[in-house]
Scaffold this motif. Structure first.
Motif, mmCIF file in Angstrom:
data_model
loop_
_atom_site.group_PDB
_atom_site.id
_atom_site.type_symbol
_atom_site.label_atom_id
_atom_site.label_comp_id
_atom_site.label_asym_id
_atom_site.label_seq_id
_atom_site.Cartn_x
_atom_site.Cartn_y
_atom_site.Cartn_z
ATOM 1 N N LEU A 99 0.840 -1.196 0.000
ATOM 2 C CA LEU A 99 0.000 0.000 0.000
ATOM 3 C C LEU A 99 0.880 1.252 0.000
ATOM 4 O O LEU A 99 0.638 2.197 -0.768
ATOM 5 N N SER A 100 1.897 1.230 0.821
ATOM 6 C CA SER A 100 2.802 2.385 0.929
ATOM 7 C C SER A 100 3.479 2.672 -0.408
ATOM 8 O O SER A 100 3.696 3.834 -0.773
ATOM 9 N N GLN A 101 3.817 1.560 -1.144
ATOM 10 C CA GLN A 101 4.498 1.751 -2.437
ATOM 11 C C GLN A 101 3.609 2.488 -3.431
ATOM 12 O O GLN A 101 4.108 3.147 -4.352
ATOM 13 N N ASN A 102 2.285 2.386 -3.232
ATOM 14 C CA ASN A 102 1.354 3.012 -4.189
ATOM 15 C C ASN A 102 0.882 4.403 -3.765
ATOM 16 O O ASN A 102 0.018 4.988 -4.415
ATOM 17 N N LYS A 103 1.449 4.915 -2.663
ATOM 18 C CA LYS A 103 0.964 6.199 -2.111
ATOM 19 C C LYS A 103 1.050 7.317 -3.146
ATOM 20 O O LYS A 103 0.094 8.044 -3.371
ATOM 21 N N GLU A 104 2.212 7.437 -3.808
ATOM 22 C CA GLU A 104 2.407 8.551 -4.754
ATOM 23 C C GLU A 104 1.507 8.399 -5.971
ATOM 24 O O GLU A 104 1.080 9.391 -6.568
ATOM 25 N N LYS A 105 1.237 7.129 -6.339
ATOM 26 C CA LYS A 105 0.364 6.904 -7.484
ATOM 27 C C LYS A 105 -1.070 7.380 -7.129
ATOM 28 O O LYS A 105 -1.739 8.010 -7.939
ATOM 29 N N PHE A 146 -3.511 0.289 -11.094
ATOM 30 C CA PHE A 146 -3.808 0.983 -12.354
ATOM 31 C C PHE A 146 -5.306 1.294 -12.462
ATOM 32 O O PHE A 146 -5.710 2.375 -12.921
ATOM 33 N N MET A 147 -6.143 0.348 -12.023
ATOM 34 C CA MET A 147 -7.583 0.509 -12.182
ATOM 35 C C MET A 147 -8.146 1.568 -11.213
ATOM 36 O O MET A 147 -9.233 2.099 -11.402
ATOM 37 N N THR A 148 -7.358 1.863 -10.160
ATOM 38 C CA THR A 148 -7.818 2.802 -9.129
ATOM 39 C C THR A 148 -7.975 4.210 -9.716
ATOM 40 O O THR A 148 -7.071 4.703 -10.406
ATOM 41 N N LEU A 149 -9.137 4.833 -9.433
ATOM 42 C CA LEU A 149 -9.404 6.221 -9.843
ATOM 43 C C LEU A 149 -9.148 6.451 -11.328
ATOM 44 O O LEU A 149 -8.648 7.482 -11.738
ATOM 45 N N ASN A 150 -9.461 5.419 -12.123
ATOM 46 C CA ASN A 150 -9.187 5.532 -13.555
ATOM 47 C C ASN A 150 -10.433 6.040 -14.274
ATOM 48 O O ASN A 150 -11.432 5.326 -14.404
ATOM 49 N N LYS A 151 -10.399 7.281 -14.723
ATOM 50 C CA LYS A 151 -11.554 7.894 -15.379
ATOM 51 C C LYS A 151 -11.309 8.088 -16.882
ATOM 52 O O LYS A 151 -11.956 8.895 -17.525
ATOM 53 N N ALA A 152 -10.328 7.380 -17.424
ATOM 54 C CA ALA A 152 -9.932 7.585 -18.829
ATOM 55 C C ALA A 152 -11.027 7.135 -19.785
ATOM 56 O O ALA A 152 -11.791 6.219 -19.492
ATOM 57 N N ASP A 153 -11.015 7.765 -20.962
ATOM 58 C CA ASP A 153 -11.957 7.416 -22.025
ATOM 59 C C ASP A 153 -11.461 6.140 -22.700
ATOM 60 O O ASP A 153 -10.291 6.035 -23.094
ATOM 61 N N GLN A 154 -12.385 5.180 -22.859
ATOM 62 C CA GLN A 154 -11.971 3.852 -23.360
ATOM 63 C C GLN A 154 -11.360 3.926 -24.756
ATOM 64 O O GLN A 154 -10.302 3.355 -25.016
ATOM 65 N N GLU A 155 -12.007 4.663 -25.660
ATOM 66 C CA GLU A 155 -11.528 4.702 -27.049
ATOM 67 C C GLU A 155 -10.162 5.369 -27.134
ATOM 68 O O GLU A 155 -9.239 4.871 -27.786
ATOM 69 N N GLN A 156 -10.045 6.513 -26.413
ATOM 70 C CA GLN A 156 -8.769 7.233 -26.391
ATOM 71 C C GLN A 156 -7.670 6.359 -25.748
ATOM 72 O O GLN A 156 -6.536 6.288 -26.217
ATOM 73 N N PHE A 157 -8.086 5.677 -24.658
ATOM 74 C CA PHE A 157 -7.142 4.814 -23.945
ATOM 75 C C PHE A 157 -6.603 3.730 -24.889
ATOM 76 O O PHE A 157 -5.397 3.455 -24.924
ATOM 77 N N ALA A 158 -7.515 3.098 -25.666
ATOM 78 C CA ALA A 158 -7.128 2.026 -26.586
ATOM 79 C C ALA A 158 -6.101 2.550 -27.597
ATOM 80 O O ALA A 158 -5.104 1.884 -27.904
ATOM 81 N N HIS A 159 -6.335 3.787 -28.100
ATOM 82 C CA HIS A 159 -5.407 4.379 -29.076
ATOM 83 C C HIS A 159 -4.029 4.554 -28.453
ATOM 84 O O HIS A 159 -3.004 4.154 -29.015
#
Length: 1584
Positions: free
Chosen positions: A1223-1229, A1389-1402
């Motif tokens: 958990l600590s390793q992911n703090k900055e992320k 990676f999935m945490t707080l991920n609000k990216a657009d799927q189509e843009q993300f795929a590109h």
């Protein structure tokens, strides 16, 4: 002009008269040409038929097709004649329609006209056929035809006409080879006989001629005249024989000759004295030259006629004339008869009239009396050779007057004329093959047997023998080439036909000499032989017989010795260079059909270099048509073996007359193209043995040994062995069977498959099948007895019956051949049944050759067999000593192929296991495809899948092996004995792989299962933190104040600390690995007894493995053993045990290190595998005699070390996977994501990069590291030096020699395994140093991953998933069995991920492409050493395991075992070394030992060691102590030069290192050069 005989043929108009009318035709020449064209012989009139073309094996030989047209007749006749078939002159051919005509079912009108039409103009008169063949053949075919015709008791041409010219030829040369035996009245009491060449015998000749027409058949009357009452035989062709009445077209003027020779029985002999009988075909009025010749050479001339007119002037000649008149002829005029009688001064007895009241028998009787009277009273006796002068005077040609024949005769005479005393001649003119050659032979055998070594140092003794051989060769070289040999070599260097004439003249001259010189000795031998007390005298006579024997083989033998001796001279020596052409000369003669002496019977040796070089030259002359099949004939002497061979193949082996020579000869027969497809070879080689169980040689001391050696050699060389036996002589038969069965058993042991045929000669009644059945049962019974006896001698007592040794069917493996003669010799013709039976045998032999399972050897392979068989024969123990490069080649090929299959199997399993472990790692994550809820269920499923795959591979390996042994090429039959070993190896590999795979799957699954709880905690923590972050975002947004970065950071830190405080973060508790290991160790040792458990209890595992392991000999027994070892200066037992311990330690350390490098959790299978490794190695080294104390202390030490490392690995793993740490390793992320969401920034590119770098890139790197190991191994295995253990060993030693430093040699001997590991690693580093191949592999796997990821993205796009989470999960699921995607990284990676799927795929596609480029750059920067460390499968370790094999070392010199196949039952090494290099020293002098075990095992020396409990034991019986080691003697004396060179060069260095005194190096070792060492290395490993 076509003359057809009238249907009503009167006696007056005989066929002979008509034939003459033809002779006067103006178209004679045309007729000759047209006749030869009819027979298809027109070309052969100028290009004569040669013996090689007649004797070559073709389709005609094995087909029973009758002659279908005139052009078939010459071949039909020759085929039958060459097999001395008395029906050869029956030359009527059968038309197809004639042979197929059946009686028609339809009733037609009876037509009798054709019954009266007895026209036979289409038939060929046999005399014309014989004349044509003599005209179209060269001198050697003519000689062979005359000889065979004479054996059949056919008349042979004396004067051969040529109807193109009035010229005729005296056939002196053609008859030169006919030798006749007979018993004149003077020898009838003593039962002696005369034997001579018929052309040299001075006999009275009686000639029979015809004047004008004659109604009596002269030839038929002659046949009756020559036949006794019990036996009639058609010596001369007459009108009442088949086709005898056909008009003669070219044979008028032919004068034939035959001989009547008495047998010494008055009741049977027609004439008591020998007599020659000549018969002129045609009217003497037309053939005055021939008539004059007969008058001048005959004791009497009998003239047959019906009427006399003016021709009677012809009768005025010097000869005694007898007139034979048919009194029944109406044309006879008594007045004219009286007038003629008066003019010729004939009295009444000179006129014989056949009257009406005198029947044929009376008439013939009268004729016999007249001839007898002439023969008994005449002084006119002349040999055919003397007739040549008369022929010359009359203008008659003599066939041997050609330039080539005369030059050859002069050359032969120049040599043989000087022979007075044969023994003295041989000593003066042929000195090299005498005593010197016999001494060389004895030295060679002593080199191989070491019977007289006594207490001497073996290698010094062998060096002395070598020096003695060199001195004998120098002595041979000191002789100048004798005049006889100079003449001989010059003569055989002459053009083709001349040298053939020369060798024939030589043979005949020498035979004549031997016959003359040996007849007295043979007589003495015969007298003494009946008395068994005369053994010494018999030996003496035998010696004289041997000394007085001289044939062309002695000259060739001398030539071989001159050549072999010259090879000991420097290469630049002119004498050596001048003799280099001799093998080629001899090879050319072999192609001409002359035999080559394989075994010199007098010395019982093969001049190996000479014979090998001759065969090598032969190979060059015939390549690529160099495939051969071999037929050998074995049999007791004087059982008709030579006649059988001559009848079957037309071959005559040039052995000197008058005595059975000892030895073996080989002869080549060409194969015609039409039968090559059947036999699949280019030549058939016939090997004939001489002197086997010959009665006179049985007296000699080494007779049995010689016979065994000879039989083993020739049986080993042959594809089919014909055993010629006489059932009536049971003692001799038993002897020969024992020898032959012994040879077959030896061949079975060395892997050579055989076929044999037993030939029973002189079986009178072939139809008496019941008797033959009894014979066959008796023979099989005896063969079984002999097999058991031979098996006992060879210590191979598994063989109980003959059929254990070879395929044998008593019904098809026996041939019954009737007696040779049809009646009593010398006048008996050959029995037609004999010829037919031999013909059937021949067809069967050809058929068996065609059915040979193995492919034909080429000439060079045959040579290799000869060398290896003979070298093994020279040893006392053949099977034990046999080493053959073809077998070694075949074994190497089998190992290479098997290693390829094994690697394919392992590589496939590595790939499968990697995928299976990936599936286990992904189990329970979003990436898992598996719908199974329980990991146990997945494990079971994977184990089932693995079992199926393993079973498929085992089946595939075994099928590959079966298919491999089905092939005919590559001599696979030679390694048939290893089939079971490799089959067991395939099963063993499957078992090993199964254990390994199951252990890996179990460990992976259980470690995964153990992590479920931790992963759940981590997942909950992440969810709580996400909630807290989301709450913080909402809270900050509600403030509706623009917050600075510092403020956001402050809020985030505060939230983080509060949330962490709320979470129940408990540290993971480590397992005590020491407890687990102790428990398993106690379990492992529980069955070893209470003492083991007691020893285990004394020490704490945690205190073990801290210091280096040191073994010391403790306890009374070990102390005693240690002292004894020191006392005897044998290799120190303590040191050997220490080396074993170090070896096991290294292997276990390597295993532990590999496990630690994988950075997984600890699993109990790890310690189980470690202890199993110790157990296996201890079991493999039981011969060291280690005790339970050693085992327990070693296991404690290794397990202590392993447990300490595994505990550390376990704790490190827990540290890495601690939920709080994660958990600590992911703090900055979390912080960055919090800010992005708060500011509503576009996360697509960033998230795509994050997913690529955190999730995909590590997974791809891991996949490449898993895949590269097998690739590197596969690449290294393509290199020859890694293909088999033998090749690796060879390259290792070659590399040592190239560097030639003491340190390297010492390292390779003292620390073999470490040295091998270093060498393997160095080779890998060297091979991949330029990086290109590694880059190729890396790129291949990288591209494969990028393609899989791209496909997964595209597939996920098509699914149109609702949100990004589903989209990413689809991608991960697609990559389930290829990439292990870190669950932690994925959740983060999935945490707080609000990216657009189509843009993300590109952006993901772009990032993946960038990742590929980044990784390529990283790979380029990384060096090979670093890469090797990161690999899951370590190539150097896998290759080491593969190449070190069983790890066994020679018990004497420590050379490593090179046997292929994991399950081999016998250990062996190609090259053994001086025992001093393995630390052995003499106990008194403390000098290093120079003995080499491959020499010791054939000597009478002894050894002692711990395995013998320090009792002395003979080296020859080392198998009793080390049953699973095979230490055959070296292939040659030079084979171990490699290590001799090393020891001689670094003698002092090794002595200093080992604390010993330097060895006494034999003088010859110091002379060995680096080049010779390299050569010996190639020879030992059979590297061409």
């Amino acid at each position: 002009m076509d003359l057809r005989p009238d249907v009503q043929n009167s006696l007056q108009n005989s066929e002979e008269t008509k034939s003459e009318n033809m002779k006067t035709s103006a178209n004679t020449k045309t007729r000759m040409q047209s006749f030869l064209e009819d027979l298809g012989l027109e070309q052969n009139y100028t290009e004569k038929l040669s013996l090689s073309s007649i004797l070559q094996i073709d389709e005609k030989i094995i087909t029973d097709e009758p002659a279908r047209c005139n052009s078939d007749l010459p071949w039909y006749f020759l085929k039958k004649l060459m097999m001395v078939n008395v029906t050869a002159r029956n030359v009527k051919w059968t038309s197809v329609c004639e042979s197929n005509c059946d009686v028609t079912s339809e009733i037609t009108e009876l037509d009798l006209d054709d019954l009266f039409d007895s026209s036979n103009s289409g038939d060929i008169n046999p005399l014309d056929l014989i004349t044509a063949l003599f005209l179209c053949s060269d001198g050697f075919v003519q000689q062979e035809m005359s000889l065979k015709m004479s054996m059949c008791q056919f008349s042979v041409p004396l004067l051969l006409p040529n109807c193109d010219t009035p010229q005729c030829t005296l056939m002196l040369w053609a008859m030169r080879d006919i030798v006749k035996k007979y018993r004149p009245p003077s020898l009838s009491e003593s039962k002696g006989f005369m034997e001579d060449r018929i052309v040299l015998s001075e006999l009275p000749m009686i000639s029979f001629v015809r004047l004008g027409e004659c109604s009596l058949s002269k030839s038929e009357i002659l046949n009756k005249l020559l036949s006794n009452s019990q036996q009639y035989h058609d010596t001369f062709i007459h009108r009442n024989m088949e086709c005898g009445d056909s008009p003669r077209r070219i044979s008028n003027g032919l004068t034939e000759i035959t001989w009547y020779l008495p047998c010494g029985n008055k009741n049977m002999d027609v004439f008591s004295e020998p007599v020659a009988v000549a018969n002129l075909r045609g009217d003497i009025a037309s053939f005055e030259t021939q008539y004059s010749f007969l008058c001048q050479t005959s004791a009497a001339v009998f003239v047959f006629f019906d009427k006399l007119e003016s021709e009677f002037k012809l009768l005025n000649n010097k000869a005694q004339i007898f007139l034979v008149v048919n009194g029944e002829s109406k044309q006879i005029n008594l007045d004219v008869l009286k007038k003629v009688a008066t003019n010729l001064s004939l009295d009444k007895k000179n006129i014989i009239i056949k009257t009406k009241d005198k029947n044929n028998a009376d008439f013939v009787k009268k004729l016999k009396e007249t001839v007898s009277d002439v023969v008994e009273n005449t002084r006119m006796k002349m040999g055919i050779e003397q007739m040549a002068d008369i022929a010359h005077e009359l203008g008659i040609l003599v066939d041997e007057k050609s330039t080539e024949c005369q030059t050859a005769k002069n050359n032969a005479d120049n040599i043989t004329v000087k022979i007075q005393d044969i023994l003295k001649y041989k000593e003066a003119e042929l000195p090299l093959q005498g005593q010197i050659w016999k001494e060389l032979t004895n030295l060679e055998k002593e080199e191989f047997r070491l019977r007289k070594v006594g207490s001497q140092n073996i290698e010094t003794y062998k060096g002395d023998l070598k020096t003695q051989k060199e001195k004998l060769r120098d002595k041979q070289n000191s002789y100048d080439m004798s005049d006889a040999m100079t003449c001989f070599i010059n003569a055989i260097s002459s053009p083709g036909i001349e040298r053939c004439y020369f060798l024939k003249w030589m043979r005949m001259n020498l035979d004549n000499l031997s016959r003359e010189k040996l007849s007295g000795l043979r007589e003495q031998y015969k007298k003494k032989g009946n008395n068994s007390e005369n053994k010494e005298e018999i030996k003496d006579i035998d010696r004289q017989l041997s000394n007085s024997s001289l044939g062309t083989e002695h000259f060739f033998r001398e030539m071989g010795q001159i050549y072999e001796a010259s090879l000991s001279l420097p290469e630049t020596n002119p004498s050596r260079q001048q003799l280099q052409h001799l093998p080629k000369l001899c090879a050319g003669l072999m192609l001409d059909g002359f035999p080559l002496e394989l075994v010199d019977g007098d010395a019982s040796n093969i001049p190996l270099t000479w014979v090998s070089d001759v065969l090598s030259q032969l190979n060059e002359l015939v390549s690529p048509k160099n495939k051969i099949l071999v037929v050998t004939v074995l049999g007791v002497q004087s059982t008709g073996k030579s006649t059988l061979l001559n009848t079957m193949f037309g071959v005559q082996f040039a052995v000197s007359s008058g005595r059975c020579t000892r030895g073996a000869f080989m002869l080549l027969l060409k194969i015609n193209d039409d039968i090559k497809k059947v036999l699949n070879c280019d030549f058939v080689v016939i090997i004939d043995t001489e002197g086997l169980k010959s009665p006179e040689l049985a007296q000699l001391d080494d007779s049995h040994e010689h016979d065994n050696e000879l039989a083993t050699l020739v049986v080993g060389l042959s594809d089919i062995t014909i055993i010629n036996i006489a059932m009536e002589n049971s003692t001799e038969m038993k002897d020969i069977l024992q020898i032959v069965v012994h040879a077959f058993l030896r061949m079975k042991e060395v892997g050579k498959k055989h076929k044999c045929q037993f030939v029973h000669q002189n079986v009178s009644d072939v139809s008496a099948h019941e008797k033959n059945l009894r014979d066959r049962k008796l023979l099989l019974q005896q063969l079984n007895e002999m097999t058991q006896a031979a098996a006992k001698m060879e210590k191979k007592e598994d063989y109980k019956s003959f059929t254990d040794v070879m395929e044998y069917n008593p019904d098809t493996g026996n041939w019954y051949i009737p007696g040779l003669w049809n009646g009593n010799p010398p006048m008996a013709p050959v029995n037609a049944g004999y010829s037919e039976a031999v013909y059937e045998l021949k067809k069967n032999i050809i058929q068996l050759l065609g059915n040979c399972e193995s492919s034909a050897n080429n000439v060079m392979e045959f040579t290799e067999w000869m060398k290896s068989l003979w070298n093994a024969v020279k040893h006392e123990n053949f099977i034990f000593s046999f080493r053959n490069s073809l077998v070694a080649d075949a074994y190497m090929r089998l190992c290479t192929e098997f290693n390829k299959w094994e690697w394919e199997f392992k590589k496939d399993m590595y790939t499968w296991v990697t995928r299976a472990e990936t599936r286990i790692s992904n189990f329970g994550t979003v990436a898992a495809k598996s719908i199974k809820s329980d990991i146990g269920e997945l494990l079971t499923c994977l184990k089932t899948e693995a079992s199926t795959l393993l079973a498929e591979w085992e089946t595939k390996l075994l099928k590959n092996l079966t298919d491999y042994f089905k092939q005919t090429e590559g001599h696979v039959y030679l390694v048939e004995g290893y089939r079971e070993e490799f089959s067991n190896s395939a099963k063993s590999i499957r078992r090993e792989m199964e254990n390994s795979v199951f252990n890996q799957l179990t460990a992976a699954a259980e470690i995964k299962q153990g992590m479920r709880e931790v992963e759940q905690i981590k997942e909950n923590h992440t969810k709580e933190m996400v909630k807290a972050v989301c709450a913080l975002i909402d809270e900050c947004r509600k403030k509706k104040v623009q917050m600075t970065e510092e403020e956001l950071d402050k809020e985030f830190d505060k939230m983080w600390n509060e949330t962490v405080r709320k979470l129940s973060v408990s540290k993971l508790k480590p397992t005590d690995v020491f407890t687990c290991v102790s428990h398993y160790l106690r379990q492992n040792l529980s069955h070893k007894g209470s003492h083991a458990c007691e020893l285990l209890s004394k020490k704490s595992l945690k205190a073990c493995g801290l210091k280096p392991f040191k073994y010391t000999a403790e306890g009374f027994y070990n102390q005693a053993k240690h002292k004894i070892s020191k006392f005897f200066n044998l290799q120190d037992h303590t040191m050997m045990v220490q080396k074993l311990a170090d070896s096991i330690l290294d292997a276990c350390k390597q295993f532990v290190t590999e496990k630690m490098e994988r950075k997984t959790n600890y699993h109990d299978t790890y310690i189980q595998e470690t202890v199993l490794m110790i157990d296996e190695r201890l079991e493999n080294n039981q011969d060291l005699g280690t005790d339970i104390k050693f085992e327990v202390s070693l296991k404690l030490h290794i397990c202590g070390f392993a447990a300490r490392n595994f505990q550390q690995m376990h704790e490190d793993f827990l540290q890495v996977n601690d939920p709080y740490t994660c958990l600590s390793q992911n703090k900055e992320k979390f912080r960055a994501d919090f800010k992005d969401v708060f500011h509503e920034r576009d996360q697509c590119q960033k998230k795509a990069e994050e997913f690529t770098n955190q999730c995909l890139k590590p997974a791809v790197e891991d996949f490449i590291n898993c895949s590269l190991g097998p690739d590197i191994i596969g690449e290294m295995l393509t290199l020859q030096q890694f293909s088999t253990r033998m090749w690796f060993q060879y390259s290792l030693l070659q590399d040592l020699l190239a560097n030639d430093t003491f340190e390297n040699y010492l390292s390779s001997i003292s620390s073999y395994e470490d040295y091998v590991k270093k060498q393997i690693l160095d080779q890998i580093l060297s091979h991949f140093s330029d990086g290109s191949k590694m880059s190729e592999f890396e790129d291949q796997h990288l591209q494969s991953c990028i393609n899989s990821i791209t496909d997964a993205i595209n597939e996920a796009k098509l699914k149109n998933s609702d949100n990004l989470k589903t989209f990413v999960e689809d991608i991960c699921r697609k990559l389930d069995d290829k990439l292990v995607i870190s669950q932690d990284a994925l959740v983060a990676f999935m945490t707080l991920n609000k990216a657009d799927q189509e843009q993300f795929a590109h952006w993901l596609t772009v990032s993946v492409k960038d990742m590929g480029q980044t990784l390529r750059e990283e790979f380029k920067k990384s060096n090979i050493e670093l890469k090797l460390k990161q690999l899951r499968v370590k190539p150097q370790n896998e290759l080491f395991t593969k190449l070190i094999g069983c790890g066994k070392q020679c018990p004497f010199c420590k050379s490593p075992c090179e046997a292929g196949g994991a399950a081999h039952t016998e250990h062996w090494a190609s090259l053994h070394r001086p025992q001093g290099l393995g630390r052995y020293r003499w106990h008194k002098s403390r000098q290093l030992v120079t003995d080499i075990c491959s020499s010791s095992v054939i000597s009478d020396t002894r050894f002692r060691c711990s395995a013998t409990k320090y009792e002395w034991h003979p080296y020859k019986k080392y198998k009793e102590i080390f049953p699973d080691w095979k230490i055959p003697p070296d292939r040659s004396l030079e084979a171990s030069d490699y290590w001799k060179y090393v020891m001689a060069k670094f003698n002092k260095d090794f002595a200093e290192e080992y604390g010993a005194e330097p060895a006494d190096i034999p003088e010859v070792w110091d002379k060995i050069t680096e080049t010779q060492a390299a050569k010996s290395l190639s020879e030992s490993f059979n590297i061409k």
